[in-house]
Motif scaffolding. Structure first.
Motif, PDB file in Angstrom:
ATOM      1  N   ASN A  39      -3.100   7.661  -3.162  1.00  0.00           N
ATOM      2  CA  ASN A  39      -2.594   8.505  -4.453  1.00  0.00           C
ATOM      3  C   ASN A  39      -1.284   8.052  -4.553  1.00  0.00           C
ATOM      4  O   ASN A  39      -1.162   6.858  -4.859  1.00  0.00           O
ATOM      5  CB  ASN A  39      -2.183  10.074  -3.721  1.00  0.00           C
ATOM      6  CG  ASN A  39      -1.970  10.258  -2.504  1.00  0.00           C
ATOM      7  OD1 ASN A  39      -0.895   9.805  -1.728  1.00  0.00           O
ATOM      8  ND2 ASN A  39      -2.859  10.492  -1.460  1.00  0.00           N
ATOM      9  N   ALA A  58       3.018   0.017   4.891  1.00  0.00           N
ATOM     10  CA  ALA A  58       2.158   0.802   5.688  1.00  0.00           C
ATOM     11  C   ALA A  58       0.597   1.130   4.697  1.00  0.00           C
ATOM     12  O   ALA A  58       0.927   1.325   3.615  1.00  0.00           O
ATOM     13  CB  ALA A  58       2.651   2.073   6.251  1.00  0.00           C
ATOM     14  N   TYR A  59      -0.276   1.366   5.644  1.00  0.00           N
ATOM     15  CA  TYR A  59      -1.547   1.980   4.860  1.00  0.00           C
ATOM     16  C   TYR A  59      -1.455   3.393   4.821  1.00  0.00           C
ATOM     17  O   TYR A  59      -0.404   4.110   5.407  1.00  0.00           O
ATOM     18  CB  TYR A  59      -2.774   1.466   5.595  1.00  0.00           C
ATOM     19  CG  TYR A  59      -4.163   1.446   4.688  1.00  0.00           C
ATOM     20  CD1 TYR A  59      -4.321   0.771   3.569  1.00  0.00           C
ATOM     21  CD2 TYR A  59      -4.980   2.446   4.935  1.00  0.00           C
ATOM     22  CE1 TYR A  59      -5.369   1.114   2.692  1.00  0.00           C
ATOM     23  CE2 TYR A  59      -6.103   2.520   4.019  1.00  0.00           C
ATOM     24  CZ  TYR A  59      -6.518   2.092   3.082  1.00  0.00           C
ATOM     25  OH  TYR A  59      -7.380   2.207   1.957  1.00  0.00           O
ATOM     26  N   THR A  60      -2.511   4.019   4.165  1.00  0.00           N
ATOM     27  CA  THR A  60      -2.773   5.717   4.409  1.00  0.00           C
ATOM     28  C   THR A  60      -2.558   5.740   6.147  1.00  0.00           C
ATOM     29  O   THR A  60      -3.103   4.911   6.788  1.00  0.00           O
ATOM     30  CB  THR A  60      -4.066   5.790   3.909  1.00  0.00           C
ATOM     31  OG1 THR A  60      -4.073   5.631   2.409  1.00  0.00           O
ATOM     32  CG2 THR A  60      -4.570   7.377   4.067  1.00  0.00           C
ATOM     33  N   TYR A  80       6.867   1.107   2.899  1.00  0.00           N
ATOM     34  CA  TYR A  80       6.041   0.504   1.955  1.00  0.00           C
ATOM     35  C   TYR A  80       4.868  -0.346   2.483  1.00  0.00           C
ATOM     36  O   TYR A  80       4.036  -0.684   1.457  1.00  0.00           O
ATOM     37  CB  TYR A  80       6.968   0.371   0.730  1.00  0.00           C
ATOM     38  CG  TYR A  80       7.471  -0.997   0.906  1.00  0.00           C
ATOM     39  CD1 TYR A  80       6.970  -2.306   0.872  1.00  0.00           C
ATOM     40  CD2 TYR A  80       8.920  -1.337   1.368  1.00  0.00           C
ATOM     41  CE1 TYR A  80       7.465  -3.498   0.778  1.00  0.00           C
ATOM     42  CE2 TYR A  80       9.434  -2.620   1.143  1.00  0.00           C
ATOM     43  CZ  TYR A  80       8.731  -3.633   1.065  1.00  0.00           C
ATOM     44  OH  TYR A  80       9.457  -5.064   1.192  1.00  0.00           O
ATOM     45  N   HIS A 122       0.652  -1.201  -0.024  1.00  0.00           N
ATOM     46  CA  HIS A 122      -0.056  -0.014  -0.167  1.00  0.00           C
ATOM     47  C   HIS A 122       0.883   1.496   0.005  1.00  0.00           C
ATOM     48  O   HIS A 122       0.448   2.266  -0.294  1.00  0.00           O
ATOM     49  CB  HIS A 122      -0.952   0.046   1.245  1.00  0.00           C
ATOM     50  CG  HIS A 122      -2.053  -0.886   1.134  1.00  0.00           C
ATOM     51  ND1 HIS A 122      -2.153  -2.277   1.032  1.00  0.00           N
ATOM     52  CD2 HIS A 122      -3.558  -0.538   0.767  1.00  0.00           C
ATOM     53  CE1 HIS A 122      -3.229  -2.820   0.829  1.00  0.00           C
ATOM     54  NE2 HIS A 122      -4.088  -1.750   0.680  1.00  0.00           N
ATOM     55  N   GLY A 123       2.238   1.297   0.306  1.00  0.00           N
ATOM     56  CA  GLY A 123       2.909   2.165   0.218  1.00  0.00           C
ATOM     57  C   GLY A 123       2.730   3.411   0.807  1.00  0.00           C
ATOM     58  O   GLY A 123       2.812   4.540   0.699  1.00  0.00           O
ATOM     59  N   GLY A 124       2.036   3.403   2.256  1.00  0.00           N
ATOM     60  CA  GLY A 124       1.552   4.595   3.044  1.00  0.00           C
ATOM     61  C   GLY A 124       0.560   5.222   2.337  1.00  0.00           C
ATOM     62  O   GLY A 124       0.246   6.453   2.670  1.00  0.00           O
ATOM     63  N   GLY A 125      -0.192   4.788   1.267  1.00  0.00           N
ATOM     64  CA  GLY A 125      -1.153   5.747   0.375  1.00  0.00           C
ATOM     65  C   GLY A 125      -0.776   5.734  -0.808  1.00  0.00           C
ATOM     66  O   GLY A 125      -0.789   6.762  -1.631  1.00  0.00           O
ATOM     67  N   GLY A 126      -0.518   4.658  -1.702  1.00  0.00           N
ATOM     68  CA  GLY A 126      -0.102   4.483  -3.020  1.00  0.00           C
ATOM     69  C   GLY A 126       1.265   4.530  -3.171  1.00  0.00           C
ATOM     70  O   GLY A 126       2.149   4.701  -2.087  1.00  0.00           O
ATOM     71  N   PRO A 127       1.936   3.951  -4.564  1.00  0.00           N
ATOM     72  CA  PRO A 127       1.126   3.844  -5.744  1.00  0.00           C
ATOM     73  C   PRO A 127       0.135   2.477  -5.425  1.00  0.00           C
ATOM     74  O   PRO A 127       1.168   1.357  -5.056  1.00  0.00           O
ATOM     75  CB  PRO A 127       2.228   3.682  -6.660  1.00  0.00           C
ATOM     76  CG  PRO A 127       3.564   3.193  -5.994  1.00  0.00           C
ATOM     77  CD  PRO A 127       3.180   3.967  -4.421  1.00  0.00           C
TER      78      PRO A 127
END
Lengths: 486, 440
Positions: B330, B96-98, B94, A277-282
């Motif tokens: 994003n 982690a979630y939002t 990488y 998930h990249g901490g919110g994307g990509p």
């Protein structure tokens, strides 16, 4: 370890450098030929730091984060499964990473073949005719899929079909995507068990309906058992069925969206197909369609000729372009590696094991937590907070207390059908031992809520920071270092 | 059942089924009508070990060619310091979630705050969000922002010199959302400002999107343009290459209200088209019309500085069909990429990148014109990318170059070809390019 909270800007010292570029040997001074009116007047304030400063700074920041590699992440609707390490390595292979998107197709046959193979694999897994991999994220896939829906009606000269039916339990992105695609949203009610009320649906199905958006299982993790009847009704009314792939994981090996009558769907590769998930994307949000909609897919498309050569095509019936090039190719590589690693022998076990894990947690905790809907869930389920409401301990309190015990919180206050929603999705990659630890802690928190509710309400107690002042952050937003310095 | 990504032993499954109170896994799916149950095998290959997987990827990789790149057209072969991939591989980032739980997401939240700070510095704007998908979709969102800000006006103008891949996406979004999009014609390779003035005359324009550099690599002169647009009660958005903002006049200095673009030029791998990084920045007064996540600084209960997602009332998951955008996740990790890149280079390094690229491009341009086989098309200032006209057969030339491991200039039709040079190219590579083109 020492608490670290510096900003990279605060490490900056004039004259320090973190780079080294080759000498300029062209004997040209190009910037001097550019009129000064076209040049920047004042330098941007960027940090001046050494390479080691940068490495330590971001390594320190990483240690202030919780990821799937840190611990269990039961975040409902987000499918936080393990992200295999080899996939990262393969996606970084220079033979792919250094490809320019516009270089001749004959020099990028391997990349095009990968795109094509993944597209084919997803089509088979979804039971649909073809996929585009161009959309960048789930929401982008939704938007693209709804554009396909509208383009289909436009191509038939039936432009009055602008109404899209969305269940009241749907994720907020569904109606937002419909709005962006120029469609009007009409809500259909859920029954007390969370499924779509077919009687409420029927009167909505007139000749202005473009289609319906659904997830199955729905946001409560329950399978919509009347799906075939819904599909028949919507199709009879001239509409299309859109499948939000957010909840595809439990269907792997069990049901294909195309076989349920869905015409269009998107898949979140970062959920079902293990890409980070990249901490919110990509992320990546491929869109698949039934055979009669293939021509409307966005450009560019990857095709294979009779000699087995791959090429890029821009179709004239296409809805247009929704991405600069072929989407987040690097993310696709990881999903492709995941599908091949599991293969046909194991991919079919993903849905069953994800479902087993969810039901195991649900049944183990329903004595302490309020289960509003009985019956077998699929990959996730929703509790309506603690069973004992007398303590005043809320879902938010429980979520924060879980952080103290080293677990990520579940998704909270969604879906909106219940006041204290707590949505739990374990995924298939978690072992029974991890689930047992989580179950034990959840029981413990329920006990704490009875014995010392104030302590639970004050959680978290052990995190690096706690109780951030979000009100001031929103009232007087400070969004950059320059603003912070005042 | 057990596999390296699925840990269940037969014993686990038995114990779990017992706890649930069912006989078999199938019982958990008993609610599904049997006619929709998938009874076949997936038509995908058999499970691969890591060894087999590596072999398969190597076979595919061998069908690709890594070229010496002289094409640009929106994607540039810039250099990435080796530090970046190493830091991006920190799995705390990488996997982690939002960052919905700020207490355990300060790493992500802080780098987004740093990213926002740097985007504001580069563009001169006061506010920005946590990133967008790519440049093209960020331009489309800029269009929506302008329409949303203008209340009753629904018309947006884009310059014919906006990069083609950006214009295409903006057109798609406009068509479906019902934005009345018109194209300002180009004249001598730049936006026809007289024509723009005329188009603004009716007073029905919500905003204008203008590029820098434009689709031909030209740095356009927008003197007085912001005043003209503002006088017509419209907003001005600029589509910019962030790398060039170390040297080129910024959107804020041109008087623009919104800046958008693609962060690929900040050293990101070309990766056959993505992932890259869209960015969107604006004046403070427009912040509540801006889509996407935003991070703000605040303090925690004990007074420690910390970061949170803020201004969430704007977002799609709250506003549903009343939202002005549907974006949620994003390109967060790519925002980290850009942040590390800009930290390493600083303003001096970024200026050096531009100097090397521009000097290389101007050297190539002069040598091409000197050869007599290439001719000027536009007499306009450029940085790392430019267009020339040639009498040579471009297809033939590019095929010849490909055989020598080179991606030649982008064919724009009518004998026009566009070259890009970055700091990664050497003088020898440029000399060799010219020799090969002339012998083709």
């Amino acid at each position: 370890m020492k608490y670290y909270d510096k900003l990279i800007f605060e490490l900056s010292r004039p004259g320090r450098k973190g780079y080294h570029l080759p000498a300029d040997c062209y004997g040209v001074e190009a910037l001097k030929e550019i009129p000064s009116d076209l040049l920047r007047k004042e330098d941007p304030e960027l940090p001046e730091v050494s390479e080691l400063d940068v490495v330590r700074h971001y390594t320190n920041l990483s240690s202030k984060n919780f990821g799937v590699d840190t611990g269990f992440y039961p975040l409902g609707s987000c499918t936080m499964k393990y992200n295999p390490k080899i996939n990262e390595e393969l996606a970084a292979m220079p033979e792919f990473a250094a490809l320019h998107p516009l270089q001749p197709a004959e020099s990028a046959q391997g990349a095009l073949e990968l795109y094509y193979n993944l597209q084919k694999a997803l089509s088979n897994i979804a039971g649909l005719a073809e996929f585009t991999l161009n959309p960048y994220a789930g929401a982008h896939g939704e938007l693209t899929g709804l554009m396909v829906m509208r383009q289909y009606h436009i191509a038939r000269g039936d432009e009055k079909r602008r109404k899209v039916i969305v269940p009241d339990s749907a994720h907020g992105t569904n109606p937002a995507s419909a709005m962006v695609a120029g469609l009007e949203v009409v809500e259909v009610k859920s029954k007390p068990n969370g499924s779509i009320d077919v009687e409420d649906l029927k009167p909505l199905l007139d000749d202005t309906v473009a289609g319906i958006m659904m997830t199955n299982p729905n946001t409560l993790g329950m399978f919509e058992t009347e799906i075939m009847e819904i599909a028949r009704l919507v199709h009879e009314a001239g509409g299309l069925l859109y499948y939000d792939g957010a909840n595809l994981n439990p269907m792997l090996g069990k049901v294909r969206p195309g076989d349920m009558g869905f015409d269009i769907m998107h898949i979140n590769l970062h959920k079902t197909f293990s890409t980070p998930h990249g901490g919110g994307g990509p992320g990546s949000g491929p869109v698949g369609v039934a055979a009669h909609l293939v021509d409307f897919l966005p450009n560019p498309r990857v095709k294979k000729d009779e000699n087995g050569k791959f090429y890029i095509e821009n179709g004239d019936k296409s809805l247009g372009s929704i991405s600069s090039f072929l989407g987040n190719f690097g993310v696709m590589m990881k999903a492709y590696a995941y599908i091949l690693s599991l293969g046909k022998e194991n991919l079919k076990n993903v849905g069953p094991m994800a479902t087993l894990n969810a039901n195991y947690i649900k049944e183990s905790l329903k004595d302490d937590y309020l289960l509003p809907i009985e019956g077998a869930c699929k990959h996730e389920f929703v509790f309506d907070g603690l069973k004992d409401k007398s303590t005043g301990v809320t879902t938010l309190n429980v979520a924060k207390r879980l952080l103290d015990y080293g677990f990520h919180a579940p998704t909270i206050y969604f879906p909106l059908l219940f006041h204290e929603s707590m949505m739990i999705e374990p995924t298939e990659t978690e072992s029974k031992e991890t689930l047992d630890e989580f179950i034990e802690v959840m029981h413990k928190v329920a006990k704490e809520a009875k014995e010392d509710p104030e302590m639970v309400k004050q959680a978290p107690h052990t995190t690096l920071i706690s109780h951030p002042d979000e009100t001031t952050a929103a009232k007087k937003p400070v969004l950059s270092y320059r603003q912070m310095k005042g | 059942m057990s596999n390296r990504y699925i840990p269940h032993t037969e014993e686990d499954i038995k114990a779990m089924l017992e706890k649930i109170g069912v006989e078999s896994i199938d019982d958990l799916f008993a609610d599904i009508p049997s006619e929709v149950i998938f009874k076949e095998e997936y038509d995908i290959p058999s499970s691969m070990s890591e060894i087999e997987l590596r072999r398969h990827f190597k076979e595919l990789a061998d069908k690709n060619e890594n070229l010496i790149v002289f094409g640009g057209n929106g994607v540039y072969d810039h250099y990435a310091p080796s530090v970046i991939p190493h830091l991006l591989e920190r799995s705390e980032f990488y996997t982690a979630y939002t960052p919905y739980q700020p207490e355990i997401s300060q790493g992500t939240l802080q780098y987004i705050f740093e990213y926002q700070s740097m985007i504001c510095e580069l563009t001169g704007m006061e506010s920005t969000n946590a990133s967008m998908y790519d440049g093209a979709t960020s331009a489309a969102e800029a269009m929506f922002m302008m329409v949303a800000s203008a209340k009753k006006k629904n018309r947006v103008l884009i310059s014919a010199t906006l990069p083609e891949h950006v214009a295409k996406v903006v057109q798609t979004y406009a068509k479906f959302h019902g934005v009345d999009l018109s194209i300002i014609p180009e004249k001598d390779g730049v936006t026809d400002l007289e024509a723009m003035k005329e188009m603004l005359g009716a007073g029905d324009v919500a905003g204008v999107i203008l590029p820098s550099p434009n689709r031909y690599g030209i740095i356009e002169d927008f003197t007085g343009v912001a005043d003209t647009i503002h006088a017509a009660k419209g907003l001005m958005a600029m589509y910019v290459d962030p790398s060039t903002l170390a040297v080129l006049r910024t959107p804020a200095e041109w008087g623009a209200d919104i800046a958008c673009g693609d962060g690929q030029t900040l050293g990101m791998p070309m990766q056959f088209g993505g992932p890259y990084l869209g960015f969107l920045a604006c004046r403070q007064s427009l912040i509540r019309k801006m889509p996407g996540r935003v991070v703000g600084v605040t303090t925690d209960g004990s007074g420690k500085r910390c970061y949170v997602l803020t201004l969430q009332a704007r977002e799609q998951h709250i506003r549903r069909e009343k939202a002005t955008s549907n974006i949620c996740s994003n390109q967060s990790l790519m925002a980290l990429y850009a942040t590390i890149y800009l930290s390493l280079l600083g303003v001096k390094g970024l200026r050096e990148v531009n100097t090397l690229a521009a000097d290389g491009a101007h050297y190539l341009y002069s040598r091409l014109i000197e050869s007599g086989k290439f001719h000027p098309v536009f007499d306009k200032p450029f940085l790392k990318e430019f267009v020339v006209k040639t009498d040579l057969d471009i297809n033939k030339v590019n095929e010849h170059l490909l055989r020598h491991g080179i991606m030649g200039g982008v064919d724009l039709g009518d004998g026009r070809v566009m070259f890009a040079v970055t700091e990664k190219r050497t003088r020898e590579e440029i000399d060799n390019l010219i020799t090969l083109m002339l012998e083709a």
